[in-house]
Design an enzyme around this catalytic site. Structure first.
Site, PDB file in Angstrom:
ATOM      1  N   ASP A  35       0.830  -1.210   0.000  1.00 23.31           N
ATOM      2  CA  ASP A  35       0.000   0.000   0.000  1.00 23.31           C
ATOM      3  C   ASP A  35       0.863   1.258   0.000  1.00 23.31           C
ATOM      4  O   ASP A  35       0.542   2.260  -0.637  1.00 23.31           O
ATOM      5  CB  ASP A  35      -0.921   0.006   1.233  1.00 23.31           C
ATOM      6  CG  ASP A  35      -1.953  -1.106   1.166  1.00 23.31           C
ATOM      7  OD1 ASP A  35      -2.146  -1.653   0.061  1.00 23.31           O
ATOM      8  OD2 ASP A  35      -2.543  -1.433   2.210  1.00 23.31           O
ATOM      9  N   LEU A  81     -15.371 -25.720 -28.513  1.00 25.55           N
ATOM     10  CA  LEU A  81     -14.925 -27.110 -28.446  1.00 25.55           C
ATOM     11  C   LEU A  81     -16.118 -28.045 -28.479  1.00 25.55           C
ATOM     12  O   LEU A  81     -17.191 -27.727 -27.970  1.00 25.55           O
ATOM     13  CB  LEU A  81     -14.147 -27.352 -27.153  1.00 25.55           C
ATOM     14  CG  LEU A  81     -12.751 -26.749 -27.050  1.00 25.55           C
ATOM     15  CD1 LEU A  81     -12.126 -27.114 -25.720  1.00 25.55           C
ATOM     16  CD2 LEU A  81     -11.864 -27.222 -28.199  1.00 25.55           C
ATOM     17  N   GLU A 109      -6.209 -30.198 -19.526  1.00 23.57           N
ATOM     18  CA  GLU A 109      -6.249 -28.958 -18.735  1.00 23.57           C
ATOM     19  C   GLU A 109      -7.621 -28.847 -18.107  1.00 23.57           C
ATOM     20  O   GLU A 109      -8.607 -29.308 -18.676  1.00 23.57           O
ATOM     21  CB  GLU A 109      -6.045 -27.734 -19.646  1.00 23.57           C
ATOM     22  CG  GLU A 109      -4.727 -27.689 -20.368  1.00 23.57           C
ATOM     23  CD  GLU A 109      -4.766 -26.679 -21.525  1.00 23.57           C
ATOM     24  OE1 GLU A 109      -5.105 -25.510 -21.277  1.00 23.57           O
ATOM     25  OE2 GLU A 109      -4.478 -27.080 -22.665  1.00 23.57           O
ATOM     26  N   LYS A 111     -11.077 -27.249 -17.350  1.00 23.16           N
ATOM     27  CA  LYS A 111     -11.933 -26.302 -18.046  1.00 23.16           C
ATOM     28  C   LYS A 111     -12.521 -25.372 -16.988  1.00 23.16           C
ATOM     29  O   LYS A 111     -13.318 -25.788 -16.147  1.00 23.16           O
ATOM     30  CB  LYS A 111     -13.045 -27.072 -18.766  1.00 23.16           C
ATOM     31  CG  LYS A 111     -13.874 -26.224 -19.681  1.00 23.16           C
ATOM     32  CD  LYS A 111     -14.783 -27.118 -20.536  1.00 23.16           C
ATOM     33  CE  LYS A 111     -15.583 -26.277 -21.496  1.00 23.16           C
ATOM     34  NZ  LYS A 111     -16.433 -25.282 -20.818  1.00 23.16           N
ATOM     35  N   ASP A 113     -14.812 -22.536 -15.410  1.00 22.62           N
ATOM     36  CA  ASP A 113     -16.167 -22.085 -15.685  1.00 22.62           C
ATOM     37  C   ASP A 113     -16.236 -20.562 -15.573  1.00 22.62           C
ATOM     38  O   ASP A 113     -16.543 -20.008 -14.528  1.00 22.62           O
ATOM     39  CB  ASP A 113     -17.124 -22.740 -14.682  1.00 22.62           C
ATOM     40  CG  ASP A 113     -18.544 -22.734 -15.190  1.00 22.62           C
ATOM     41  OD1 ASP A 113     -18.751 -22.323 -16.353  1.00 22.62           O
ATOM     42  OD2 ASP A 113     -19.443 -23.137 -14.438  1.00 22.62           O
ATOM     43  N   TYR A 218      -4.596 -19.949 -21.625  1.00 22.42           N
ATOM     44  CA  TYR A 218      -4.388 -21.337 -22.034  1.00 22.42           C
ATOM     45  C   TYR A 218      -4.012 -21.531 -23.499  1.00 22.42           C
ATOM     46  O   TYR A 218      -3.701 -22.648 -23.907  1.00 22.42           O
ATOM     47  CB  TYR A 218      -5.603 -22.196 -21.691  1.00 22.42           C
ATOM     48  CG  TYR A 218      -6.926 -21.681 -22.233  1.00 22.42           C
ATOM     49  CD1 TYR A 218      -7.853 -21.118 -21.373  1.00 22.42           C
ATOM     50  CD2 TYR A 218      -7.237 -21.774 -23.582  1.00 22.42           C
ATOM     51  CE1 TYR A 218      -9.064 -20.644 -21.846  1.00 22.42           C
ATOM     52  CE2 TYR A 218      -8.446 -21.298 -24.063  1.00 22.42           C
ATOM     53  CZ  TYR A 218      -9.352 -20.740 -23.198  1.00 22.42           C
ATOM     54  OH  TYR A 218     -10.539 -20.272 -23.665  1.00 22.42           O
ATOM     55  N   LYS A 305     -17.138 -33.027 -20.154  1.00 25.01           N
ATOM     56  CA  LYS A 305     -17.937 -32.277 -19.185  1.00 25.01           C
ATOM     57  C   LYS A 305     -18.248 -33.151 -17.969  1.00 25.01           C
ATOM     58  O   LYS A 305     -18.757 -34.267 -18.116  1.00 25.01           O
ATOM     59  CB  LYS A 305     -19.260 -31.831 -19.830  1.00 25.01           C
ATOM     60  CG  LYS A 305     -19.082 -30.738 -20.877  1.00 25.01           C
ATOM     61  CD  LYS A 305     -18.619 -29.462 -20.230  1.00 25.01           C
ATOM     62  CE  LYS A 305     -19.115 -28.187 -20.787  1.00 25.01           C
ATOM     63  NZ  LYS A 305     -20.410 -27.816 -21.021  1.00 25.01           N
ATOM     64  N   CYS A 398     -54.505 -20.072  -1.094  1.00 24.21           N
ATOM     65  CA  CYS A 398     -53.210 -19.561  -0.632  1.00 24.21           C
ATOM     66  C   CYS A 398     -52.885 -20.139   0.750  1.00 24.21           C
ATOM     67  O   CYS A 398     -53.713 -20.055   1.654  1.00 24.21           O
ATOM     68  CB  CYS A 398     -53.255 -18.035  -0.571  1.00 24.21           C
ATOM     69  SG  CYS A 398     -51.810 -17.310   0.210  1.00 24.21           S
ATOM     70  N   CYS A 401     -52.852 -16.921   3.389  1.00 21.30           N
ATOM     71  CA  CYS A 401     -54.037 -16.137   3.760  1.00 21.30           C
ATOM     72  C   CYS A 401     -55.356 -16.866   3.497  1.00 21.30           C
ATOM     73  O   CYS A 401     -56.398 -16.412   3.938  1.00 21.30           O
ATOM     74  CB  CYS A 401     -54.037 -14.799   3.027  1.00 21.30           C
ATOM     75  SG  CYS A 401     -54.402 -14.949   1.268  1.00 21.30           S
ATOM     76  N   CYS A 416     -51.676 -15.745  -5.606  1.00 20.37           N
ATOM     77  CA  CYS A 416     -52.678 -15.495  -4.579  1.00 20.37           C
ATOM     78  C   CYS A 416     -53.525 -14.321  -5.040  1.00 20.37           C
ATOM     79  O   CYS A 416     -53.018 -13.301  -5.491  1.00 20.37           O
ATOM     80  CB  CYS A 416     -52.012 -15.173  -3.244  1.00 20.37           C
ATOM     81  SG  CYS A 416     -53.197 -14.619  -2.015  1.00 20.37           S
ATOM     82  N   CYS A 421     -52.481 -10.045   0.850  1.00 20.88           N
ATOM     83  CA  CYS A 421     -51.890 -11.277   1.375  1.00 20.88           C
ATOM     84  C   CYS A 421     -50.607 -10.952   2.136  1.00 20.88           C
ATOM     85  O   CYS A 421     -49.731 -10.259   1.615  1.00 20.88           O
ATOM     86  CB  CYS A 421     -51.569 -12.224   0.225  1.00 20.88           C
ATOM     87  SG  CYS A 421     -50.781 -13.741   0.789  1.00 20.88           S
TER      88      CYS A 421
HETATM   89 ZN   LIG Z   1     -52.368 -15.204   0.058  1.00 19.57          ZN
END
Ligand SMILES: [Zn+2]
Length: 661
Positions: A35, A81, A109, A111, A113, A218, A305, A398, A401, A416, A421
Site C-alpha cells: 500500500d 470445443l 487442462e 476447463k 467455468d 491457455y 464435461k 393460498c 391467507c 394469490c 396477502c
Molecule cells: Zn395469500
C-alpha cells in the site's frame, strides 16, 4: 533521487509483488509495504504525469466509464470445443484421431467455468481485450480486463502476441460480491460464472477492479510460430508472465487422460474456483491440420464435461411458498441428503406443470442436483422405487391467507388473489423481528428480504422453523456458520421476549408499543386476550373503540389464531410477568439522552433506565435529573450545564447500572 528512476523502481516493485501474490500465490511483501509503495507511485504520477509508464499498476484500479462496448472482429476466430460426456465418447474421440494420425500425445487442462477472452499484446505491452462474442465478432473489454491483477500489462519479452484465456470469479470474490449486493438490496448473482459475466460487462471499470476477477491463460493464437506443442505453449505463457492453471498434464494415451479426468472429477470440489470439465488437446501442433476441423470446432480437441452431482432421497412432502408478487412455488421437503458439499433438505419444484410433467408424488424417491443455484432442483422421480403414492394435486387456496389461487391463462404459475396477502407484504415480518418488537438481532430488513426471496420466510411462523434449514442457510452468500448460528441463537432468545413486545410484534392495527404494554397488564395471557370483548377492552385506560375493535377482529380471524397456536408450540412467551421494580438511585428520576453512545443504542439505554424505574424525556429542563451524554453531545449538554443538571458520561452510567439489567 531522480523521480523518473523512482517511478520505474516502484512500478517494478509493485508489478513483481502483484505477480507473486496474484499469479504465483506466493506473496513476498506485506500489505502494508504494498500500500505504501502504491501510494507513493500514485503521488509521483500525479505530480509528473509525463513520467507515467505504460505498464504502471495504477492503471489497474479502473477509471474510465464507457457508454457502451465497441465491436471487435477477431483476427483469428475463437472456435468452440466439442463435448464428450462419458468414457465411451472419450474413447470414440481418441479412435477418430488414431484413424488419421500416429505418434501423438495429449495435454489435459481444467476447463474453467468463466468466460473466454482474447488479448493482444504489442511489443510486449497490453493493447486490447475482447470477449468471445459469436466467435467472429466480440466486444471490446480492454478497460475492464486491464484491472485484473494477475494479468501482466507488460510481458517479459517485447513480442507481438495474441493469447486466449478464461476470466473467472474465484469463490472468495463471489461471496464478497454477493454480500455487497445483499446490503445494497440488489438481486444476488446465481453463480460465479454469472457474476464474472455480469462484471466484465460493467461500463465502470472501477466496479470491475473492486470485484477482483482472475484469469487463466491457455492458448497462444498461431502458437506454432512460437513453440511446437500445447505443453510448450503453456510453459511459454508462464515464461512471459501469464497465470496458467497449474493442473495441466501431458498424457501419453487416452487411458492416462481418463485417469486425469477421474482424478479431477473429485479434486474439483476442493478448488477455489469453479471448473466444469477437462479440456483434452492433441499436444503436437504438427498434427493439428492433419487431424483437421469441423465448421465449428477443431477435431484434435474436445471438452469432457463433468456430470452435475446428483443425489437420491425421499420426497417427504410438498409445501408452498408465496413470493412478493404473490406467485406460488411448490417446494420439495426432502429427507436430508448430502450433495455438493452440503446437506440438503429442500429443493424447488418450480410450478404445477413441472411436477405433473415429471409425475412427482409425495413419498417418491427423487433425484436432485444443484444447477449452480443456491436452491437445488428436483430432476426426476426414480420410478422403479415407487410404491403406491397418490398423484400430485396442487392446492386451491393460498397457504398463507386462505384466499383462492388463480392461474392466469397461458401462465405456468399460480398467484394469490388477495391483494393484502401477508406473504406479499413482508413488512409485518420485518416489524416482528425488529429491535422494538421481538428484537431478533441478526434478522434485519435485508436478511428478511433475502430469506423471503429464497423461500425460507413467508410468515412469522417460518422464523421459528429456520432452524430446520440451518445447513441450507449456510450456503447463502454472505452467511456461513458463524452468522447462521448467531441468527438461530437470537431467534431462540426471542422466545423469551416479554408478552407486550410479542403483542406489539404481531402488528395488530392500532396496537402500538405503548398500547400493548397497557393491555397486557389487564390481560396477562394470550388466552384471556383472545376472549376479550370490546366493552371490556374499552375500560382499559387509553384504549378507545377503534383499538378495541381492531383487537377483537384480529382474534376472530382463523389464520391469526392458527399462527398464535403455532408460535405457542415453539414455546414463545405469551404471559405477562410483572416486572419487579428495583430500588435504585435512578428510580423516579428523569433522564435526557444526548450524543453518541458506544456500548449500547439509545433504545437499550432507555430500557435500562425504565427497568430501574426511571423515565426519559427528550428535552432538558429544570425537571431533568440526569443527562446521559455520549460523544459529540451538543446543545442539550450545554443546557444541562447551564441549568446545573447532573451529567453522566457513559462510563459512569454503566458503573451505576452494572449488573442491574
Ligand atoms: Zn395469500
Amino acid at each position: 533521487m531522480n523521480e523518473k528512476l523512482r517511478i520505474k523502481e516502484l512500478i517494478q516493485l509493485i508489478n513483481k509483488a502483484n505477480y507473486e501474490y496474484h499469479t504465483l500465490d506466493k506473496p513476498t511483501i506485506s500489505d502494508y509495504d504494498y500500500d505504501h509503495y502504491f501510494k507513493e507511485l500514485v503521488e509521483l504520477e500525479e505530480k509528473y504525469p509525463e513520467l507515467k509508464q505504460e505498464d504502471s499498476p495504477t492503471q489497474k484500479v479502473g477509471g474510465s466509464v464507457l457508454e457502451g462496448f465497441n465491436k471487435i472482429t477477431h483476427q483469428v476466430p475463437m472456435m468452440s470445443l466439442s463435448n464428450v460426456f462419458d468414457e465411451t465418447e472419450l474413447r470414440q474421440f481418441d479412435e477418430r484421431i488414431f484413424n488419421v494420425a500416429s505418434g501423438y500425445s495429449y495435454v489435459t487442462e481444467l476447463k474453467i467455468d468463466g468466460l473466454a477472452v482474447s488479448i493482444i499484446y504489442e511489443k510486449g505491452l497490453f493493447k486490447q481485450a475482447a470477449t468471445r462474442g459469436n466467435g467472429v465478432v466480440g466486444e471490446d473489454i480492454t478497460e475492464n480486463v486491464k484491472t485484473i491483477k494477475s494479468l501482466p500489462l507488460k510481458l517479459n519479452e517485447a513480442i507481438d502476441i495474441e493469447v486466449r484465456g478464461e476470466i473467472f470469479m474465484p469463490h472468495k470474490s463471489f461471496e464478497k460480491a454477493n454480500e455487497e449486493r445483499m446490503s445494497n438490496d440488489e438481486a444476488l448473482f446465481a453463480n460465479p460464472r454469472n457474476a464474472a459475466a455480469g462484471t466484465i460487462r460493467q461500463l465502470d471499470s472501477k466496479v470491475v477492479a473492486k470485484r477482483a476477477l482472475d484469469i487463466f491463460l491457455y492458448t497462444i493464437v498461431d502458437a506454432q510460430n512460437y513453440v511446437n506443442s500445447q505443453k510448450e505453449a503453456l510453459d511459454y505463457l508462464q515464461t512471459l508472465g501469464f497465470k496458467v492453471n497449474p493442473y495441466y498434464k501431458q498424457c501419453h494415451d487416452i487411458d492416462e487422460v481418463h485417469q486425469q479426468i477421474q482424478l479431477f472429477d473429485d479434486k474439483r470440489k476442493t478448488l477455489k474456483y469453479d471448473t466444469d470439465g477437462v479440456v483434452i488437446k492433441v499436444n503436437e501442433f504438427s498434427l493439428h491440420d492433419k487431424i483437421g476441423y469441423t465448421a465449428k470446432s477443431p477435431k484434435w480437441a474436445t471438452a469432457y464435461k463433468f456430470a452435475p452431482e446428483v443425489a437420491e432421497t425421499k420426497l417427504l412432502d410438498i409445501t408452498y411458498q408465496i413470493g412478493r408478487t404473490g406467485k406460488l412455488t411448490p417446494v420439495a421437503e426432502l429427507e436430508p441428503v448430502f450433495l455438493s458439499g452440503s446437506t440438503i433438505s429442500r429443493a424447488t419444484l418450480h410450478n404445477e406443470d413441472f411436477i405433473v410433467d415429471r409425475d412427482v408424488r409425495v413419498g417418491d424417491i427423487v433425484r436432485i442436483h444443484k444447477a449452480g443455484e443456491i436452491i437445488p432442483e428436483v430432476i426426476e422421480v426414480v420410478l422403479e422405487q415407487r410404491t403406491n403414492q397418490t398423484p400430485f394435486e396442487i392446492i386451491k387456496d393460498c397457504p398463507v391467507c386462505g384466499h383462492p389461487l388463480i392461474r392466469k391463462e397461458g401462465e405456468a404459475d399460480y398467484y394469490c388473489s388477495n391483494d393484502d396477502c401477508p406473504a406479499k407484504n413482508i413488512h409485518g415480518l420485518i416489524h416482528f423481528a425488529s429491535r422494538v418488537a421481538m428484537d431478533i438481532d441478526t434478522l434485519g430488513e435485508k436478511v428478511v428480504e433475502t430469506f423471503h426471496e429464497l423461500g425460507f420466510l413467508n410468515t412469522i411462523y417460518d422464523i421459528y422453523r429456520l432452524e430446520t434449514f440451518a445447513e441450507e442457510l449456510k450456503l447463502i452468500p454472505g452467511f456461513g456458520n458463524k452468522k447462521v448460528n448467531k441468527l438461530l441463537d437470537a431467534i431462540d432468545a426471542s422466545k423469551n421476549q416479554s408478552f407486550d413486545k410479542f403483542l406489539f410484534g404481531l402488528g395488530i392495527k392500532h396496537v402500538g408499543a405503548k398500547v400493548a404494554k397497557n393491555i397486557v397488564k389487564y390481560y396477562p395471557t394470550i388466552d384471556l386476550l383472545k376472549e376479550a370483548e370490546i366493552e371490556a377492552l374499552i375500560d382499559i385506560p387509553d384504549i378507545g373503540e377503534m383499538i378495541a375493535q381492531s383487537i377483537v377482529s384480529y382474534f376472530s380471524d382463523e389464520q391469526n389464531l392458527k399462527l398464535i397456536d403455532e408460535l405457542k408450540s415453539f414455546g414463545l412467551n405469551m404471559t405477562y410477568e410483572q416486572e419487579e421494580t428495583i430500588e435504585h438511585e435512578f428510580t423516579g428520576k428523569t433522564f435526557v439522552l444526548t450524543g453518541k453512545l458506544e456500548s449500547f443504542s439509545r433504545d437499550q439505554a432507555k430500557a435500562i433506565i425504565e427497568k430501574l424505574g426511571g423515565k426519559t424525556s427528550s428535552s432538558v429542563s429544570k425537571k431533568t435529573d440526569y443527562v446521559l451524554a455520549g460523544s459529540d453531545a451538543g446543545s442539550k449538554l450545554k443546557k444541562a450545564n447551564d441549568l446545573g443538571v447532573t451529567v453522566l458520561d457513559e462510563q459512569t452510567f454503566m458503573e451505576k447500572t452494572n449488573g442491574l439489567y
